[in-house]
Scaffold this active site. Sequence first.
Site, PDB file in Angstrom:
ATOM      1  N   GLU A 191      67.423  92.222   9.947  1.00  0.00           N
ATOM      2  CA  GLU A 191      68.306  92.349  10.880  1.00  0.00           C
ATOM      3  C   GLU A 191      67.784  91.925  12.487  1.00  0.00           C
ATOM      4  OE1 GLU A 191      70.541  96.580  10.691  1.00  0.00           O
ATOM      5  OE2 GLU A 191      68.799  97.545   9.474  1.00  0.00           O
ATOM      6  N   ARG A 200      75.179 106.331  15.496  1.00  0.00           N
ATOM      7  CA  ARG A 200      76.727 106.465  14.931  1.00  0.00           C
ATOM      8  C   ARG A 200      76.367 106.731  13.424  1.00  0.00           C
ATOM      9  NH1 ARG A 200      77.060 101.144  14.408  1.00  0.00           N
ATOM     10  NH2 ARG A 200      77.463 101.937  11.758  1.00  0.00           N
ATOM     11  N   TYR A 242      79.714  90.766  11.923  1.00  0.00           N
ATOM     12  CA  TYR A 242      79.043  89.535  13.118  1.00  0.00           C
ATOM     13  C   TYR A 242      80.117  88.953  13.598  1.00  0.00           C
ATOM     14  CZ  TYR A 242      75.653  93.524  13.058  1.00  0.00           C
ATOM     15  OH  TYR A 242      75.175  94.746  12.926  1.00  0.00           O
ATOM     16  N   GLY A 295      74.159  98.702  17.056  1.00  0.00           N
ATOM     17  CA  GLY A 295      74.161  97.328  18.160  1.00  0.00           C
ATOM     18  C   GLY A 295      74.571  97.725  18.845  1.00  0.00           C
ATOM     19  N   ASN A 305      73.134 105.271  11.956  1.00  0.00           N
ATOM     20  CA  ASN A 305      72.534 104.766  12.561  1.00  0.00           C
ATOM     21  C   ASN A 305      71.416 105.019  14.085  1.00  0.00           C
ATOM     22  OD1 ASN A 305      73.105 101.440  11.618  1.00  0.00           O
ATOM     23  ND2 ASN A 305      75.026 103.128  11.586  1.00  0.00           N
ATOM     24  N   ASP A 318      78.942 106.263  10.331  1.00  0.00           N
ATOM     25  CA  ASP A 318      79.659 105.974   9.043  1.00  0.00           C
ATOM     26  C   ASP A 318      80.738 106.677   8.543  1.00  0.00           C
ATOM     27  OD1 ASP A 318      79.681 103.806  10.473  1.00  0.00           O
ATOM     28  OD2 ASP A 318      78.454 103.122   9.054  1.00  0.00           O
ATOM     29  N   SER A 362      73.448  97.097   7.836  1.00  0.00           N
ATOM     30  CA  SER A 362      74.212  94.986   8.428  1.00  0.00           C
ATOM     31  C   SER A 362      74.844  95.117   7.112  1.00  0.00           C
ATOM     32  CB  SER A 362      73.255  94.274   8.985  1.00  0.00           C
ATOM     33  OG  SER A 362      72.913  95.146  10.270  1.00  0.00           O
ATOM     34  N   GLU A 390      76.135 106.736   6.193  1.00  0.00           N
ATOM     35  CA  GLU A 390      75.078 107.102   6.870  1.00  0.00           C
ATOM     36  C   GLU A 390      75.226 107.159   8.784  1.00  0.00           C
ATOM     37  OE1 GLU A 390      74.016 102.228   7.771  1.00  0.00           O
ATOM     38  OE2 GLU A 390      75.184 102.374   5.601  1.00  0.00           O
TER      39      GLU A 390
END
Length: 289
Positions: A13, A239, A200, A259, A255, A241, A136, A253
């Site tokens: 990443e 964050r 992205y 990002g 983070n 999900d 990602s 999961e």
Amino acid sequence: MKIAVFMGGISSEKEVSVRTGTAILNSLIRQGYDAYGVTLDKNNLLTAFIENEYDLAYLALHGEYGEDGRIQGLLDILGKKYTGCGMISSAVSMDKDLTKKIAQAVGVRTPKSYTRENLENIDKFPVVVKPSTEGSTVGLYICHNKEELLDAVEKSGEKDLVIEEFIKGEELTVGVLEGEPLGVLKITPKIGLYDYKSKYTAGMTEYEYPAKISEKSYQEAMEYATIIHNSLKMKGVSRSDFILKDGELYFLEVNSCPGMTETSLVPKLATLKGYTFDDITRKIVEKFR
């Protein structure tokens, strides 16, 4: 206070990390902070933290050797202040399998899991195969039968894997800033899965925020994300999900360093609380004043 924004690294990443770090650095400079950027690679992964001068390390690193506790442990040894989660929180949240077990222990619903050892017992498809410690959607496979499953596991090599039931539903994400849930965002890829390209590439995914779901599910998603954030003793921004199917919410999961690019989700969610991009970076830095 001199701030060094560390970005790049040696994980899969790296490119996204550079984009995150650049956006954060521009934000800090725009606000008048004494900040500069440091791009990490295999040659300076250790020395960059020792040889540069800074009062605060603003970590914009994703993936292994950045988001998994190793860099945080190094900074602890050096006695340097840094943004985001500590070593233990970073390490645990980076491991999707461990995080799922903690989520289940605190009453957060997750998809059914399998292990390499019981692959032959899987009789319900599709299932998801993904590395336990990468983000990602790198190395993610959706397997519709036993043959595809065994092939995905073989292609994954010796990596630790998360193997779980594939739940098709509405994709949701919730940002938490210093313990405050920001809101719920719904992700709708225009083509296929919400994969690396969809994440992205501008225009390839539709984002709905606040998500138009039931009030019950909306509040439950924010509650679950906050429980995960607090249970893992996370700091800064996280964050989480989720998948929503038939009124049931499933945690996927979390983070620990999400990002912060022009297409990232946390800046979008922050607007629901009236926060700008600069507000986020300032709130994180001001903790160290």
